[in-house]
Design a protein around this motif. Structure first.
Motif, PDB file in Angstrom:
ATOM      1  N   GLY A 264      30.248  47.355  27.157  1.00  0.00           N
ATOM      2  CA  GLY A 264      30.042  46.068  27.818  1.00  0.00           C
ATOM      3  C   GLY A 264      31.256  45.661  28.613  1.00  0.00           C
ATOM      4  N   PRO A 265      31.059  44.680  29.464  1.00  0.00           N
ATOM      5  CA  PRO A 265      32.147  44.268  30.352  1.00  0.00           C
ATOM      6  C   PRO A 265      33.244  43.457  29.655  1.00  0.00           C
ATOM      7  CG  PRO A 265      30.233  42.890  30.722  1.00  0.00           C
ATOM      8  CD  PRO A 265      29.819  43.957  29.740  1.00  0.00           C
ATOM      9  N   ASP A 266      32.902  42.761  28.553  1.00  0.00           N
ATOM     10  CA  ASP A 266      33.894  41.952  27.849  1.00  0.00           C
ATOM     11  C   ASP A 266      33.397  41.676  26.436  1.00  0.00           C
ATOM     12  OD1 ASP A 266      32.258  39.484  27.843  1.00  0.00           O
ATOM     13  OD2 ASP A 266      32.693  39.432  29.991  1.00  0.00           O
ATOM     14  N   PHE A 267      34.229  41.009  25.626  1.00  0.00           N
ATOM     15  CA  PHE A 267      33.912  40.800  24.222  1.00  0.00           C
ATOM     16  C   PHE A 267      32.782  39.798  23.979  1.00  0.00           C
ATOM     17  CE2 PHE A 267      38.339  42.426  23.517  1.00  0.00           C
ATOM     18  CZ  PHE A 267      37.941  43.590  22.861  1.00  0.00           C
ATOM     19  N   ASP A 268      32.328  39.107  24.992  1.00  0.00           N
ATOM     20  CA  ASP A 268      31.177  38.219  24.823  1.00  0.00           C
ATOM     21  C   ASP A 268      29.886  38.814  25.368  1.00  0.00           C
ATOM     22  OD1 ASP A 268      31.934  36.093  23.266  1.00  0.00           O
ATOM     23  OD2 ASP A 268      32.614  34.863  24.944  1.00  0.00           O
ATOM     24  N   HIS A 269      29.944  40.028  25.852  1.00  0.00           N
ATOM     25  CA  HIS A 269      28.755  40.692  26.396  1.00  0.00           C
ATOM     26  C   HIS A 269      28.754  42.156  25.974  1.00  0.00           C
ATOM     27  CE1 HIS A 269      29.498  37.223  29.058  1.00  0.00           C
ATOM     28  NE2 HIS A 269      28.183  37.109  28.992  1.00  0.00           N
TER      29      HIS A 269
ATOM     30  N   ILE B  69      31.882  38.267  20.547  1.00  0.00           N
ATOM     31  CA  ILE B  69      32.944  38.129  19.546  1.00  0.00           C
ATOM     32  C   ILE B  69      34.265  37.636  20.121  1.00  0.00           C
ATOM     33  CG2 ILE B  69      31.924  39.847  18.014  1.00  0.00           C
ATOM     34  CD1 ILE B  69      34.085  41.821  19.058  1.00  0.00           C
ATOM     35  N   ALA B  70      34.299  37.212  21.369  1.00  0.00           N
ATOM     36  CA  ALA B  70      35.551  36.769  21.996  1.00  0.00           C
ATOM     37  C   ALA B  70      36.183  35.605  21.238  1.00  0.00           C
ATOM     38  CB  ALA B  70      35.323  36.391  23.457  1.00  0.00           C
ATOM     39  N   SER B  71      35.361  34.767  20.622  1.00  0.00           N
ATOM     40  CA  SER B  71      35.894  33.603  19.904  1.00  0.00           C
ATOM     41  C   SER B  71      36.870  34.008  18.808  1.00  0.00           C
ATOM     42  CB  SER B  71      34.749  32.787  19.298  1.00  0.00           C
ATOM     43  OG  SER B  71      34.009  33.581  18.372  1.00  0.00           O
ATOM     44  N   ILE B  72      36.642  35.156  18.186  1.00  0.00           N
ATOM     45  CA  ILE B  72      37.504  35.630  17.097  1.00  0.00           C
ATOM     46  C   ILE B  72      38.936  35.845  17.589  1.00  0.00           C
ATOM     47  CG2 ILE B  72      37.929  37.569  15.519  1.00  0.00           C
ATOM     48  CD1 ILE B  72      34.853  37.904  15.398  1.00  0.00           C
ATOM     49  N   PHE B  73      39.079  36.315  18.811  1.00  0.00           N
ATOM     50  CA  PHE B  73      40.405  36.610  19.344  1.00  0.00           C
ATOM     51  C   PHE B  73      41.161  35.335  19.729  1.00  0.00           C
ATOM     52  CE2 PHE B  73      37.834  40.409  20.067  1.00  0.00           C
ATOM     53  CZ  PHE B  73      38.580  41.324  19.347  1.00  0.00           C
TER      54      PHE B  73
ATOM     55  N   ASP C 282      40.494  32.245  18.125  1.00  0.00           N
ATOM     56  CA  ASP C 282      40.670  31.529  16.860  1.00  0.00           C
ATOM     57  C   ASP C 282      39.923  32.307  15.787  1.00  0.00           C
ATOM     58  OD1 ASP C 282      40.688  29.849  14.660  1.00  0.00           O
ATOM     59  OD2 ASP C 282      39.940  28.099  15.736  1.00  0.00           O
ATOM     60  N   PRO C 283      40.637  33.067  14.952  1.00  0.00           N
ATOM     61  CA  PRO C 283      39.975  33.910  13.944  1.00  0.00           C
ATOM     62  C   PRO C 283      39.063  33.153  12.979  1.00  0.00           C
ATOM     63  CG  PRO C 283      42.287  34.480  14.121  1.00  0.00           C
ATOM     64  CD  PRO C 283      42.079  33.235  14.940  1.00  0.00           C
ATOM     65  N   SER C 284      39.215  31.828  12.889  1.00  0.00           N
ATOM     66  CA  SER C 284      38.338  31.068  12.001  1.00  0.00           C
ATOM     67  C   SER C 284      36.972  30.781  12.629  1.00  0.00           C
ATOM     68  CB  SER C 284      39.010  29.759  11.585  1.00  0.00           C
ATOM     69  OG  SER C 284      39.109  28.885  12.694  1.00  0.00           O
ATOM     70  N   VAL C 285      36.828  31.070  13.930  1.00  0.00           N
ATOM     71  CA  VAL C 285      35.548  30.868  14.618  1.00  0.00           C
ATOM     72  C   VAL C 285      34.835  32.217  14.693  1.00  0.00           C
ATOM     73  CG1 VAL C 285      34.425  30.124  16.745  1.00  0.00           C
ATOM     74  CG2 VAL C 285      36.510  28.984  15.976  1.00  0.00           C
ATOM     75  N   PRO C 286      33.731  32.377  13.940  1.00  0.00           N
ATOM     76  CA  PRO C 286      33.067  33.676  13.910  1.00  0.00           C
ATOM     77  C   PRO C 286      32.364  34.023  15.214  1.00  0.00           C
ATOM     78  CG  PRO C 286      31.798  32.074  12.662  1.00  0.00           C
ATOM     79  CD  PRO C 286      33.067  31.395  13.084  1.00  0.00           C
ATOM     80  N   GLY C 287      32.226  35.323  15.432  1.00  0.00           N
ATOM     81  CA  GLY C 287      31.397  35.810  16.521  1.00  0.00           C
ATOM     82  C   GLY C 287      29.972  35.940  16.027  1.00  0.00           C
ATOM     83  N   ARG C 288      29.115  36.561  16.839  1.00  0.00           N
ATOM     84  CA  ARG C 288      27.715  36.713  16.462  1.00  0.00           C
ATOM     85  C   ARG C 288      27.168  38.005  17.030  1.00  0.00           C
ATOM     86  NH1 ARG C 288      24.324  34.405  13.692  1.00  0.00           N
ATOM     87  NH2 ARG C 288      25.457  32.474  13.517  1.00  0.00           N
ATOM     88  N   CYS C 289      26.330  38.689  16.231  1.00  0.00           N
ATOM     89  CA  CYS C 289      25.584  39.854  16.702  1.00  0.00           C
ATOM     90  C   CYS C 289      24.122  39.680  16.308  1.00  0.00           C
ATOM     91  CB  CYS C 289      26.098  41.148  16.081  1.00  0.00           C
ATOM     92  SG  CYS C 289      27.717  41.690  16.661  1.00  0.00           S
ATOM     93  N   THR C 290      23.227  40.087  17.210  1.00  0.00           N
ATOM     94  CA  THR C 290      21.800  40.075  16.925  1.00  0.00           C
ATOM     95  C   THR C 290      21.207  41.411  17.337  1.00  0.00           C
ATOM     96  OG1 THR C 290      21.298  39.080  19.064  1.00  0.00           O
ATOM     97  CG2 THR C 290      21.545  37.577  17.196  1.00  0.00           C
ATOM     98  N   PHE C 291      20.319  41.909  16.515  1.00  0.00           N
ATOM     99  CA  PHE C 291      19.608  43.161  16.775  1.00  0.00           C
ATOM    100  C   PHE C 291      18.123  42.885  16.666  1.00  0.00           C
ATOM    101  CE2 PHE C 291      23.752  44.492  15.517  1.00  0.00           C
ATOM    102  CZ  PHE C 291      23.974  45.718  16.107  1.00  0.00           C
ATOM    103  N   ASP C 292      17.371  43.243  17.714  1.00  0.00           N
ATOM    104  CA  ASP C 292      15.919  43.092  17.709  1.00  0.00           C
ATOM    105  C   ASP C 292      15.218  44.324  18.268  1.00  0.00           C
ATOM    106  OD1 ASP C 292      15.552  40.519  16.549  1.00  0.00           O
ATOM    107  OD2 ASP C 292      16.270  39.617  18.401  1.00  0.00           O
TER     108      ASP C 292
ATOM    109  N   PHE D 285      36.808  38.892  11.171  1.00  0.00           N
ATOM    110  CA  PHE D 285      37.799  39.969  11.163  1.00  0.00           C
ATOM    111  C   PHE D 285      39.006  39.503  10.366  1.00  0.00           C
ATOM    112  CE2 PHE D 285      41.288  42.237  13.586  1.00  0.00           C
ATOM    113  CZ  PHE D 285      41.011  43.501  13.086  1.00  0.00           C
ATOM    114  N   ASP D 286      39.457  40.326   9.410  1.00  0.00           N
ATOM    115  CA  ASP D 286      40.611  39.925   8.596  1.00  0.00           C
ATOM    116  C   ASP D 286      41.908  40.612   9.012  1.00  0.00           C
ATOM    117  OD1 ASP D 286      40.564  42.509   7.575  1.00  0.00           O
ATOM    118  OD2 ASP D 286      40.085  41.911   5.532  1.00  0.00           O
ATOM    119  N   GLY D 287      41.904  41.274  10.159  1.00  0.00           N
ATOM    120  CA  GLY D 287      43.085  41.982  10.639  1.00  0.00           C
ATOM    121  C   GLY D 287      42.975  43.482  10.484  1.00  0.00           C
TER     122      GLY D 287
END
Length: 137
Positions: free
Chosen positions: A64-69, A87-91, A93-103, A120-122
């Motif tokens: 993908g082109p970036d961590f949000d796509h 998942i860009a939010s994790i980078f 602020d690690p306390s803000v989770p990213g999201r993945c969906t599979f359909d 991500f814990d590091g």
């Protein structure tokens, strides 16, 4: 009079259960937990999965082109699944989770619906959410 009241209470209880059972049966979401380690930004290996269909050792590849796509793909014996991650939010602020969906899935993963928060814990990435198999209604 007392028996009529008891009969009415029992009938109401049975009716309420009859109404609830279809909605419980239709909601086949099950809890899901996965841990993985990544050797690059585009390649990860599952170290634990609560879903037997996605065993330890399964490889997950990203593009993908970036961590949000990101498009995420994992292949298992007799199947594969494709999903989308943000998942860009994790980078930021690690306390803000990213999201993945599979359909989208094939073989054993046909009709897999997976929706997870990503943290991500590091050193280890975690997917926590729910999954189901079946038609998305």
């Amino acid at each position: 009079m007392h028996s009529k009241r008891s009969l009415l209470v029992v009938a109401a209880a049975v009716l309420s259960l009859a109404v609830l059972v279809p909605s419980v049966a239709a909601s086949s979401q099950k809890p899901f937990y996965l841990a993985k380690v990544c050797d690059t930004n585009t390649h990860c290996v599952v170290t634990y999965s609560s879903l037997d269909a996605i065993p330890k050792g399964t490889e997950i590849n990203y593009s993908g082109p970036d961590f949000d796509h990101l498009t995420a793909v994992f292949d298992i014996k007799n199947g594969s699944a494709t999903g989308h991650c943000a998942i860009a939010s994790i980078f930021g602020d690690p306390s803000v989770p990213g999201r993945c969906t599979f359909d989208t899935g094939t073989g054993r993963l046909t009709q897999l619906h997976l929706n997870v928060q990503v943290t991500f814990d590091g050193s280890t990435w975690f997917w926590i959410g729910s999954y189901s198999f079946g038609n998305a209604d």
